[in-house]
Design an enzyme around this catalytic site. Structure first.
Site, mmCIF file in Angstrom:
data_model
loop_
_atom_site.group_PDB
_atom_site.id
_atom_site.type_symbol
_atom_site.label_atom_id
_atom_site.label_comp_id
_atom_site.label_asym_id
_atom_site.label_seq_id
_atom_site.Cartn_x
_atom_site.Cartn_y
_atom_site.Cartn_z
ATOM 1 N N GLY A 105 0.819 -1.204 0.000
ATOM 2 C CA GLY A 105 0.000 0.000 0.000
ATOM 3 C C GLY A 105 0.856 1.260 0.000
ATOM 4 O O GLY A 105 2.077 1.212 0.216
ATOM 5 N N ASP A 117 -2.878 -13.743 6.838
ATOM 6 C CA ASP A 117 -4.255 -13.555 6.401
ATOM 7 C C ASP A 117 -4.980 -12.724 7.461
ATOM 8 O O ASP A 117 -5.191 -13.185 8.586
ATOM 9 C CB ASP A 117 -4.937 -14.909 6.231
ATOM 10 C CG ASP A 117 -6.356 -14.809 5.692
ATOM 11 O OD1 ASP A 117 -6.903 -13.686 5.661
ATOM 12 O OD2 ASP A 117 -6.922 -15.851 5.323
ATOM 13 N N TYR A 172 -17.747 1.148 3.664
ATOM 14 C CA TYR A 172 -16.327 1.365 3.959
ATOM 15 C C TYR A 172 -16.165 2.194 5.227
ATOM 16 O O TYR A 172 -15.393 1.835 6.124
ATOM 17 C CB TYR A 172 -15.652 2.062 2.777
ATOM 18 C CG TYR A 172 -14.242 2.538 3.071
ATOM 19 C CD1 TYR A 172 -13.200 1.632 3.228
ATOM 20 C CD2 TYR A 172 -13.957 3.905 3.203
ATOM 21 C CE1 TYR A 172 -11.911 2.061 3.509
ATOM 22 C CE2 TYR A 172 -12.680 4.342 3.481
ATOM 23 C CZ TYR A 172 -11.663 3.423 3.633
ATOM 24 O OH TYR A 172 -10.391 3.857 3.913
ATOM 25 N N LYS A 190 -14.411 1.113 8.865
ATOM 26 C CA LYS A 190 -13.283 1.831 9.469
ATOM 27 C C LYS A 190 -13.658 2.358 10.859
ATOM 28 O O LYS A 190 -12.824 2.356 11.773
ATOM 29 C CB LYS A 190 -12.837 2.967 8.557
ATOM 30 C CG LYS A 190 -12.226 2.513 7.240
ATOM 31 C CD LYS A 190 -10.951 1.714 7.434
ATOM 32 C CE LYS A 190 -9.784 2.600 7.855
ATOM 33 N NZ LYS A 190 -8.503 1.829 7.934
ATOM 34 N N TRP A 219 -7.597 11.512 1.310
ATOM 35 C CA TRP A 219 -7.137 11.814 -0.044
ATOM 36 C C TRP A 219 -5.640 11.512 -0.220
ATOM 37 O O TRP A 219 -4.861 12.346 -0.668
ATOM 38 C CB TRP A 219 -7.424 13.277 -0.377
ATOM 39 C CG TRP A 219 -8.865 13.665 -0.437
ATOM 40 C CD1 TRP A 219 -9.924 13.011 0.155
ATOM 41 C CD2 TRP A 219 -9.429 14.793 -1.115
ATOM 42 N NE1 TRP A 219 -11.099 13.669 -0.107
ATOM 43 C CE2 TRP A 219 -10.837 14.768 -0.892
ATOM 44 C CE3 TRP A 219 -8.884 15.820 -1.872
ATOM 45 C CZ2 TRP A 219 -11.690 15.736 -1.402
ATOM 46 C CZ3 TRP A 219 -9.736 16.787 -2.388
ATOM 47 C CH2 TRP A 219 -11.123 16.739 -2.158
#
Length: 280
Positions: A10, A31, A120, A124, A145
């Site tokens: 990421g 996992d 989403y 979170k 962003w």
């Protein structure tokens, strides 16, 4: 100080690796939907701190796969936080502006009541609650962003579209602070060090300044690259997506500056660095 990072490919995870010598765990290593795998990984590495830079970030896909989003974004960080609490080590977790509903125009403060618009954001927010419930020494860092030279993000999408388009219609009624992943990584490492030396944790906001909208962000990208692309402002209603986006993603970052001496980055400087990185 040995730091274990969940996440390897990421944007923030990649920047963490560029800035520090630390141990990362990718999908092939653990996992995140398996509780015991998470516990075993932390116990095997015996780190001094853990940073969770892994997440299910497919905002639209989460609308039809909320179970997986919740497993990765809520259950997994909860388990990480529990193990860290038992070992007495700091845990740092990345969260998002999507925990808010995007109403109003004022920057969101840490004390404001979350009210996510979609799956989403719900996943979170559940992750934040799980981290707090673990009762350990932690930081929850909300950001927005995110962009970098790695992975998929708005900057790279605009550069790709500019190769085949002369005119782009970009949403102009969603406002926020573009945040360089490099600055998020730097903030996490600085906070990690501060926590090890006794600093209190909690929930903090960290996003680029000044606030802007997607259309103006696109114009800034093309201005720095010299691209002759015309950007047309459109409302969110003209660009429907499965998941509703917050119109106001501005984040108040005074607390992180007060408690850690970390100032929000100027995203325009970060953009220049990313574009230079991509060009080279």
């Amino acid at each position: 100080m040995t730091i274990l990072v969940f996440g390897r490919t990421g944007q923030v995870a990649r920047e963490l690796q560029r800035q520090s010598n630390l141990q990362t765990l990718g999908r092939d290593d653990v996992d995140l939907t398996e509780t015991q795998a998470i516990r075993t990984a932390i116990e095997a590495h015996a780190p001094h701190a853990v940073i969770n830079a892994a997440a299910y970030t497919a905002v639209d896909a989460a609308e039809t796969d909320e179970a997986t989003a919740t497993a990765v974004n809520a259950h997994a960080p909860g388990v990480m936080a529990q193990v860290c609490a038992l070992r007495g080590i700091p845990f740092l977790h990345i969260s998002t502006d999507y925990v808010f509903d995007g109403t109003g125009t004022e920057p969101w403060r840490e004390s404001d009541t979350p009210s996510p618009l979609g799956a989403y954001g719900r996943s979170k927010l559940a992750g934040e609650d799980a981290v707090r419930a673990a009762g350990g020494h932690h930081v929850i860092l909300r950001t927005a962003w995110v962009f970098s030279a790695f992975g998929s993000n708005f900057v790279k999408t605009m550069l790709r579209l500019a190769q085949t388009h002369d005119n782009l219609r970009i949403v102009a009624d969603q406002w926020g602070g573009p945040t360089p992943a490099a600055d998020i990584a730097d903030a996490l490492l600085r906070m990690c060090s501060a926590l090890e030396h006794g600093a209190s944790g909690g929930t903090y906001h960290f996003a680029g300044q000044p606030s802007t909208n997607w259309a103006d962000f696109a114009r800034a990208i093309f201005a720095q690259t010299g691209g002759k692309i015309t950007v047309e402002d459109i409302p969110s209603a003209d660009y429907p997506t499965p998941a509703q986006r917050p119109l106001n993603s501005r984040l108040d970052c005074h607390a992180i500056t007060r408690d850690f001496g970390i100032s929000p980055p100027d995203w325009r400087m970060g953009l220049h660095a990313v574009l230079t990185d991509l060009a080279s």
